[in-house]
Design a protein around this motif. Structure first.
Motif, PDB file in Angstrom:
ATOM      1  N   ALA A  63       0.942  -0.960   0.198  1.00  0.00           N
ATOM      2  CA  ALA A  63      -0.034  -0.151  -0.345  1.00  0.00           C
ATOM      3  C   ALA A  63       1.222   1.047   0.154  1.00  0.00           C
ATOM      4  N   PRO A  64       2.188   1.419   0.931  1.00  0.00           N
ATOM      5  CA  PRO A  64       2.726   2.844   0.944  1.00  0.00           C
ATOM      6  C   PRO A  64       3.037   2.560  -0.496  1.00  0.00           C
ATOM      7  N   ALA A  65       4.029   1.417  -0.881  1.00  0.00           N
ATOM      8  CA  ALA A  65       4.417   1.924  -2.058  1.00  0.00           C
ATOM      9  C   ALA A  65       3.527   1.909  -3.189  1.00  0.00           C
ATOM     10  N   LEU A  66       2.435   1.583  -3.454  1.00  0.00           N
ATOM     11  CA  LEU A  66       1.651   2.592  -4.467  1.00  0.00           C
ATOM     12  C   LEU A  66       1.298   3.895  -3.966  1.00  0.00           C
ATOM     13  N   ALA A  67       1.167   4.191  -3.113  1.00  0.00           N
ATOM     14  CA  ALA A  67       1.126   5.424  -2.377  1.00  0.00           C
ATOM     15  C   ALA A  67       2.002   6.635  -3.172  1.00  0.00           C
ATOM     16  N   LEU A  68       3.748   5.654  -3.052  1.00  0.00           N
ATOM     17  CA  LEU A  68       4.807   6.801  -3.726  1.00  0.00           C
ATOM     18  C   LEU A  68       4.447   7.156  -5.233  1.00  0.00           C
ATOM     19  N   GLY A  69       3.368   6.388  -6.035  1.00  0.00           N
ATOM     20  CA  GLY A  69       3.434   6.185  -7.096  1.00  0.00           C
ATOM     21  C   GLY A  69       2.313   7.323  -7.302  1.00  0.00           C
ATOM     22  N   MET A  70       1.994   8.142  -5.960  1.00  0.00           N
ATOM     23  CA  MET A  70       0.986   9.671  -6.415  1.00  0.00           C
ATOM     24  C   MET A  70       1.653  10.793  -6.274  1.00  0.00           C
ATOM     25  N   GLU A  71       3.226  10.672  -5.775  1.00  0.00           N
ATOM     26  CA  GLU A  71       4.026  11.730  -5.177  1.00  0.00           C
ATOM     27  C   GLU A  71       3.987  12.922  -6.617  1.00  0.00           C
ATOM     28  N   LYS A  72       4.116  14.327  -5.947  1.00  0.00           N
ATOM     29  CA  LYS A  72       4.032  15.476  -6.695  1.00  0.00           C
ATOM     30  C   LYS A  72       5.472  15.589  -7.144  1.00  0.00           C
ATOM     31  N   PHE A 156       2.829  15.573   5.565  1.00  0.00           N
ATOM     32  CA  PHE A 156       0.973  15.296   5.447  1.00  0.00           C
ATOM     33  C   PHE A 156       0.867  15.592   4.144  1.00  0.00           C
ATOM     34  N   SER A 157       2.289  15.859   3.131  1.00  0.00           N
ATOM     35  CA  SER A 157       1.477  16.745   1.354  1.00  0.00           C
ATOM     36  C   SER A 157       0.907  15.653   0.817  1.00  0.00           C
ATOM     37  N   ASN A 158       1.103  14.269   1.052  1.00  0.00           N
ATOM     38  CA  ASN A 158       0.899  12.983   0.262  1.00  0.00           C
ATOM     39  C   ASN A 158      -0.529  12.211   0.998  1.00  0.00           C
ATOM     40  N   LYS A 159      -1.942  12.940   0.725  1.00  0.00           N
ATOM     41  CA  LYS A 159      -3.655  12.204   1.295  1.00  0.00           C
ATOM     42  C   LYS A 159      -3.196  10.913   1.359  1.00  0.00           C
ATOM     43  N   TRP A 160      -2.661  10.367  -0.098  1.00  0.00           N
ATOM     44  CA  TRP A 160      -2.897   8.610  -0.448  1.00  0.00           C
ATOM     45  C   TRP A 160      -1.622   7.765   0.696  1.00  0.00           C
TER      46      TRP A 160
END
Length: 229
Positions: A63-72, A156-160
């Protein structure tokens, strides 16, 4: 022309996020392999059982690895030098980071396991499992940038990432504290004293990651000054 600039920026962000994804998963998985290999090498009982490893790989890591794909992307991503055309995704800096994380996570988890073993096998494995899981969740935050400290890009800038970490944490606590799940996952109740013992160990990988980034950043700045002079 504006579209070209935007396309280049998005391309850099996508490539950077792929690197973060690969870096995070490789560092976590290499640590897990090292923990098991070292334990077998010295004749210790295995600190983690198969179902715990399955939970780690499907939930705590995934789950955290997938969230890394949403970084800005880093704030200065358009000011960074273009990468070499033939540069591999896993470059020298990433290899150094993987080695540092493998050692940091392995030391932390094996120490927790040995301390917990004083209260029995299941207790040791539960402490090892909890230390590994939470240290990897915290590591996900430090993986959000390869160059900047986690507090520079906004914790906390990446809500995912918040949702991924929260969901993984809830699952971990349920595995440890819901009685009927204990026999399934080979876990046991952890006391406040156990958590106080584990806390410094849990923080070791994240601290090592931030120190590693700082050192690599200083080396990069020194090389830049050398080239300009």
């Amino acid at each position: 022309y504006a579209s070209i600039v935007s396309a280049i920026e998005q391309g850099r962000i996508i490539y950077s996020n792929i690197r973060k994804f690969v870096y995070y998963l490789l560092s976590c998985n290499m640590a897990e392999v090292t923990i098991l290999f070292f334990s077998m090498l010295v004749g210790w009982p295995l600190p983690l059982i198969p179902i715990q490893l399955l939970v780690l790989n499907l939930l705590t890591d995934g789950a955290p690895a997938l969230a890394l794909g949403m970084e800005k992307g880093d704030p200065d991503i358009m000011q960074q030098r273009p990468r070499a055309v033939h540069e591999p995704i896993i470059n020298r800096e990433m290899v150094i980071g993987i080695v540092v994380q493998t050692l940091a996570i392995s030391i932390a988890v094996l120490t927790a396991f040995q301390i917990g073993m004083n209260s029995g096998m299941e207790h040791g494995r539960t402490m090892a499992f909890a230390t590994l899981s939470i240290s990897e969740l915290l590591r996900a935050y430090t993986s959000r940038s390869e160059r900047y400290a986690v507090w520079d890009i906004g914790i906390f800038s990446n809500k995912w990432m918040q949702w991924a970490v929260l969901a993984s944490l809830v699952i971990l606590l349920a595995i440890i504290y819901v009685p009927f799940l204990d026999p399934i996952f080979g876990t046991t109740f952890l006391t406040v004293q156990d958590w106080l013992i584990m806390l410094p160990l849990i923080l070791i990988p994240s601290i090592a990651a931030e120190v590693n980034k700082w050192v690599l950043r200083k080396i990069s700045e020194r090389d830049l000054v050398t080239r300009m002079s």
